[in-house]
Write an enzyme that holds these catalytic residues in place. Structure first.
Site: not given
Ligand SMILES: NC(=O)c1ccc[n+]([C@@H]2O[C@H](COP(=O)([O-])OP(=O)(O)OC[C@H]3O[C@@H](n4cnc5c(N)ncnc54)[C@H](OP(=O)(O)O)[C@@H]3O)[C@@H](O)[C@H]2O)c1
Length: 305
Positions: A180, A184
């Site tokens: 991961y 990133k």
């Molecule tokens: N949450 C945190 O604490 C945090 C911290 C640092 C960075 N981030 C970053 O923020 C971003 C958004 O994350 P989030 O927290 O909103 O997580 P999330 O709720 O799990 O949303 C992730 C999104 O990515 C989609 N996705 C995953 N695999 C995919 C694929 N193969 N093709 C197309 N879409 C795909 C998911 O679709 P499905 O519903 O189909 O799986 C979902 O819509 C990510 O890049 C993550 O690394 C998050």
């Protein structure tokens, strides 16, 4: 809770602007698409699951009254599917003002994409790298335009010592968390290198950490580690940002006039809507170039482009 330098009310009117958000069916991607829609942007909601994507389009239309919301099926685990999605978008001839590379997975068990690329690296980096290349002509046409790359603090803390372990990207040798962190870090290296390459085209490329946010992202560690991770998640959720607050930093980078006014490019942002710092590895220009060449090579090898 970090202080807020930006709120939904600060998003300017986006009439006539086109935005494409990956991973827009859930989490901070969904909030990002919804708030861009509320300010009258023409928004493409990208999701891999057709049912989920279409239902989110209907919800955003109902919530914002904006009818210019469209679903674009996109599965970042398939280079063929990415090309099809990009071709469909480009055929519309609309231009593109904001590309938000938001979709991601975290600490999932080892698996390979349809093209034989490790799943976290494929989803978080290679898929977005390819998509961005294919959409660049539309961003160029709409300049000044923006590319927003959603990375993580994990780029600093969890990437392998080498930064990118090129020999082992598609092997099971790295831990789920190192994979991961590596993906990133690749996000920030990509944003920086791309910025150097498109600077003269009036395209602003920046990366960011959205904060620790309550979302579905913990599905990955739960799949890898089972119920112990469920306990950890419950505790972590208590201290996490809401998806609304988690989306604010990328909304700031995508829409704030500060970006152009202060010529903020090749920068890394932190919650909420603030200029931050990136790791020393992320600033390594040689590593960024090496990653760029690797990414181009692997895509060429897989799809012949
Ligand atoms: N949450 C945190 O604490 C945090 C911290 C640092 C960075 N981030 C970053 O923020 C971003 C958004 O994350 P989030 O927290 O909103 O997580 P999330 O709720 O799990 O949303 C992730 C999104 O990515 C989609 N996705 C995953 N695999 C995919 C694929 N193969 N093709 C197309 N879409 C795909 C998911 O679709 P499905 O519903 O189909 O799986 C979902 O819509 C990510 O890049 C993550 O690394 C998050």
């Amino acid at each position: 809770m970090p202080s807020k330098n930006f709120t939904f009310d600060n998003i300017p009117d986006l009439s006539g602007k086109v935005a494409l958000v990956t991973g827009a069916n859930a989490g901070i991607g969904y909030i990002t698409a919804r708030e861009l829609a509320r300010k009258k942007a023409h928004v493409f909601v990208c999701a891999r699951n057709i049912e989920k994507g279409q239902s989110v389009v209907a919800t955003i239309k109902a919530e914002t009254g904006n009818e210019l919301i469209e679903f674009l099926q996109l599965d970042l685990l398939s280079l063929k599917n990415i090309k099809e999605a990009a071709d469909k978008f480009m055929a519309r001839g609309l231009g593109l003002h904001m590309l938000i590379n938001n979709a991601g997975i975290m600490a999932t068990p080892f698996s390979l994409s349809a093209d034989g690329i490790e799943a976290q690296f494929a989803t978080n980096h290679i898929g977005h790298f390819y998509l961005t290349q294919l959409l660049l002509p539309a961003l160029e046409k709409s300049a000044p335009s923006r590319i927003v790359v959603v990375s993580s603090l994990a780029h600093r803390a969890l990437a392998p010592g080498k930064g990118i372990d090129f020999e082992n990207i598609n092997t099971n040798k790295l831990s789920i968390w190192a994979r991961y962190g590596q993906s990133k870090l690749a996000n920030v290296l990509f944003a920086n290198e791309l910025d150097r390459r498109v600077k003269d085209k009036n395209i602003y490329v920046n990366s960011l950490h959205p904060g620790v946010v309550k979302s579905n992202l913990m599905q990955g560690p739960k799949l890898s580690w089972g119920r112990w991770m469920a306990v950890y998640t419950a505790i972590q959720n208590f201290f996490s940002l809401s998806t609304e607050d988690g989306a604010l930093t990328q909304l700031y980078v995508a829409t704030s006039p500060d970006i152009e006014n202060d010529n903020l490019r090749g920068q890394h942002f932190m919650p909420i809507g603030k200029l931050g710092t990136m790791s020393a590895k992320a600033m390594d220009k040689i590593l960024a170039k090496e990653l760029w060449d690797y990414s181009e090579r692997i895509i060429k090898e897989k799809v012949g482009e």
